[in-house]
Scaffold this motif. Structure first.
Motif, PDB file in Angstrom:
ATOM      1  N   ALA A 190      -2.510  -4.242 -14.823  1.00  0.00           N
ATOM      2  CA  ALA A 190      -3.712  -4.825 -15.426  1.00  0.00           C
ATOM      3  C   ALA A 190      -4.931  -3.775 -14.767  1.00  0.00           C
ATOM      4  O   ALA A 190      -5.966  -4.187 -14.776  1.00  0.00           O
TER       5      ALA A 190
ATOM      6  N   GLN B 291     -11.835 -10.113 -11.144  1.00  0.00           N
ATOM      7  CA  GLN B 291     -11.902 -11.170 -12.218  1.00  0.00           C
ATOM      8  C   GLN B 291     -10.754 -11.136 -13.069  1.00  0.00           C
ATOM      9  O   GLN B 291     -10.220 -12.249 -13.297  1.00  0.00           O
ATOM     10  N   ARG B 292     -10.317 -10.007 -13.319  1.00  0.00           N
ATOM     11  CA  ARG B 292      -8.939  -9.936 -14.297  1.00  0.00           C
ATOM     12  C   ARG B 292      -7.750 -10.289 -13.491  1.00  0.00           C
ATOM     13  O   ARG B 292      -6.960 -10.966 -13.904  1.00  0.00           O
ATOM     14  N   LEU B 293      -7.694  -9.710 -12.041  1.00  0.00           N
ATOM     15  CA  LEU B 293      -6.600 -10.115 -11.365  1.00  0.00           C
ATOM     16  C   LEU B 293      -6.376 -11.644 -11.054  1.00  0.00           C
ATOM     17  O   LEU B 293      -5.309 -12.087 -10.829  1.00  0.00           O
TER      18      LEU B 293
ATOM     19  N   ALA C 296      -8.852  -1.778 -11.145  1.00  0.00           N
ATOM     20  CA  ALA C 296      -8.535  -3.342 -11.525  1.00  0.00           C
ATOM     21  C   ALA C 296      -9.635  -4.207 -11.165  1.00  0.00           C
ATOM     22  O   ALA C 296     -10.020  -4.165  -9.939  1.00  0.00           O
ATOM     23  N   HIS C 297     -10.153  -4.879 -11.991  1.00  0.00           N
ATOM     24  CA  HIS C 297     -11.192  -5.878 -11.628  1.00  0.00           C
ATOM     25  C   HIS C 297     -10.691  -7.170 -11.211  1.00  0.00           C
ATOM     26  O   HIS C 297      -9.623  -7.995 -11.772  1.00  0.00           O
TER      27      HIS C 297
ATOM     28  N   ASP D 171      -7.947  -1.060 -15.734  1.00  0.00           N
ATOM     29  CA  ASP D 171      -8.856  -0.813 -16.748  1.00  0.00           C
ATOM     30  C   ASP D 171      -8.905   0.671 -16.813  1.00  0.00           C
ATOM     31  O   ASP D 171      -9.668   1.237 -15.618  1.00  0.00           O
TER      32      ASP D 171
ATOM     33  N   VAL E 180      -0.599  -8.182  -7.298  1.00  0.00           N
ATOM     34  CA  VAL E 180      -1.770  -8.817  -7.463  1.00  0.00           C
ATOM     35  C   VAL E 180      -2.030  -9.408  -6.110  1.00  0.00           C
ATOM     36  O   VAL E 180      -3.158  -9.613  -5.558  1.00  0.00           O
TER      37      VAL E 180
ATOM     38  N   ARG F 160      -6.701 -13.917 -13.126  1.00  0.00           N
ATOM     39  CA  ARG F 160      -6.028 -14.635 -13.917  1.00  0.00           C
ATOM     40  C   ARG F 160      -4.413 -14.192 -14.259  1.00  0.00           C
ATOM     41  O   ARG F 160      -3.718 -14.649 -15.054  1.00  0.00           O
ATOM     42  N   GLU F 161      -4.079 -13.129 -13.371  1.00  0.00           N
ATOM     43  CA  GLU F 161      -2.621 -12.910 -13.364  1.00  0.00           C
ATOM     44  C   GLU F 161      -1.617 -13.561 -12.335  1.00  0.00           C
ATOM     45  O   GLU F 161      -2.214 -13.803 -11.319  1.00  0.00           O
TER      46      GLU F 161
ATOM     47  N   THR G  77       2.557  -9.887 -10.215  1.00  0.00           N
ATOM     48  CA  THR G  77       2.347  -8.904 -11.175  1.00  0.00           C
ATOM     49  C   THR G  77       2.032  -7.730 -10.556  1.00  0.00           C
ATOM     50  O   THR G  77       1.095  -7.872  -9.539  1.00  0.00           O
TER      51      THR G  77
END
Length: 417
Positions: free
Chosen positions: A351, A337-339, A334-335, A353, A296, A341-342, A346
């Motif tokens: 993560a 926005q999602r990364l 991988a978005h 999609d 990440v 939060r990781e 990681t």
């Protein structure tokens, strides 16, 4: 008219926001329109060229300007939204006065204009009153002396054929966003536009070209020597370079592609093979691509690149090697926005999609629009039959192709009364 300060240097006005009486921004200052008289008579300032929503340029008479300060311009709010059309009797201060070669009568010195000041006269009209001049440099790395002189102590600004360089206008353009610089360049006379384009460095010219209409792009590229043109194409995004090269005669296309760096030329050739208005023709071949072992932290480091557009920075594409398009098999996206939060350590591969179907290069413009709208995406991968990533199509790519060809330059309307 209440105006502070009473004397204003025009170059400092460019880019200032324009507000109505309610405090709402209605546009930005782009230039000043004057009417020239005799050499000694101070030119009268007719008004401002303002850029409003949609990059439309309108004329704002000085009678509508109620206040000017160091950071704002205020108007009555009653603005005519018809497109600005310069008349033959009018001169643009930024576009046509900066970099003129002039002579100071009192000293005999010559130099180039780098700014002009205006002030209200006794008649309540605004007039040009001072000229800021820089003399030629007289030694290695020594800048020439600068002077601010009275308007009537200068000769050379009234002549349409007076020598005019590009140094100070280029400096002003370098401070602007590429789209804003492109708008100013577009409005210059053809010869002046070519001279200014030549004076921009390769990277800056590439950024500005990407924001210009195709007709302007071709005109400017044709004025460059072939090696310089190839260098500028290398600095452009491959998809924009491919669109521009496609507008040139076949012999010129091949000459430029031969002069470009092989890797850059290969990207452009590949994009030129796709049918117009398909995902393949619209996509960029340089999205953010990472291998399955990237973390990440690696992904976030890549998307911090200020040269990435927001839509390209929104997704990371994870692929098997090789990691340059066409890549190995696409594993997923991988978005960002999602990364966020990781944990940084990681793996991005954890993560992904992988639920979204990628687009084939032959997908039509309607297919692309439907895909992005259905899944609320700002970008999507484009893959070949073997699942290899060819590039990414973004919402700004889509809009460039959905909007009318002249969207950057709205259809000309009746000029102001």
């Amino acid at each position: 008219m209440s105006v502070t300060p009473s004397r204003v240097f025009v170059a400092r006005l460019v880019g200032l926001p324009i507000y109505d009486p309610q405090g709402d921004q209605v546009g930005k200052v782009r230039d000043i329109v004057v009417t020239m008289r005799t050499d000694a008579a101070q030119p009268r300032v007719l008004g401002l060229v303002a850029e409003v929503f949609g990059r439309r340029r309108i004329f704002v008479p000085m009678t509508r300007v109620t206040n000017i300060d160091s950071a704002h311009v205020y108007t009555t709010g009653l603005l005519n939204m018809r497109r600005f059309e310069q008349r033959s009797t009018e001169t643009l201060v930024i576009g046509q006065m900066l970099d003129r070669t002039v002579t100071v009568l009192s000293s005999g010195a010559t130099g180039t204009v780098y700014d002009v000041a205006m002030e209200p006269a006794r008649t309540r009209d605004w007039v040009l009153c001072r000229v800021a001049i820089q003399e030629p440099s007289k030694g290695f790395r020594r800048r020439g002396q600068t002077h601010v002189v009275e308007w009537n102590d200068v000769r050379g600004l009234n002549r349409r054929d007076a020598a005019q360089g590009a140094t100070h206008l280029v400096a002003a353009l370098n401070e602007m966003r590429p789209a804003d610089a492109a708008n100013i360049l577009h409005d210059l006379p053809i010869e002046r536009r070519a001279a200014v384009a030549v004076a921009l460095d390769d990277e800056r010219l590439a950024d500005v070209l990407e924001e210009l209409p195709e007709e302007d792009q071709v005109q400017i590229l044709e004025r460059l020597d072939t090696e310089r043109a190839a260098d500028v194409l290398e600095e452009m995004s491959p998809d924009d370079a491919a669109d521009l090269v496609s507008e040139l005669p076949p012999a010129t296309q091949e000459m430029l592609l031969q002069l470009m760096a092989p890797d850059d030329a290969e990207d452009v050739r590949r994009l030129m093979q796709y049918v117009e208005n398909t995902a393949g023709a619209m996509m960029t071949s340089e999205p953010v691509i990472l291998g399955p072992d990237a973390t990440v932290a690696d992904a976030l480091a890549h998307v911090r690149n200020p040269d990435l557009t927001p839509s390209l920075a929104a997704l990371v594409y994870v692929c098997r090697p090789p990691l340059e398009t066409p890549t190995g098999r696409l594993l997923g996206v991988a978005h960002i926005q999602r990364l966020l939060r990781e944990p940084p350590s990681t793996l991005v591969a954890g993560a992904l999609d992988d639920s979204l179907e990628p687009l084939p290069p032959e997908a039509t413009i309607d297919d692309v629009a439907t895909h992005l709208a259905t899944y609320n995406l700002v970008a999507a991968p484009v893959v070949d039959e073997e699942g290899r990533l060819l590039g990414a199509v973004t919402v700004d790519d889509l809009l460039d192709h959905l909007l009318p060809e002249n969207w950057r330059d709205h259809a000309k309307e009746t000029s102001r009364g």
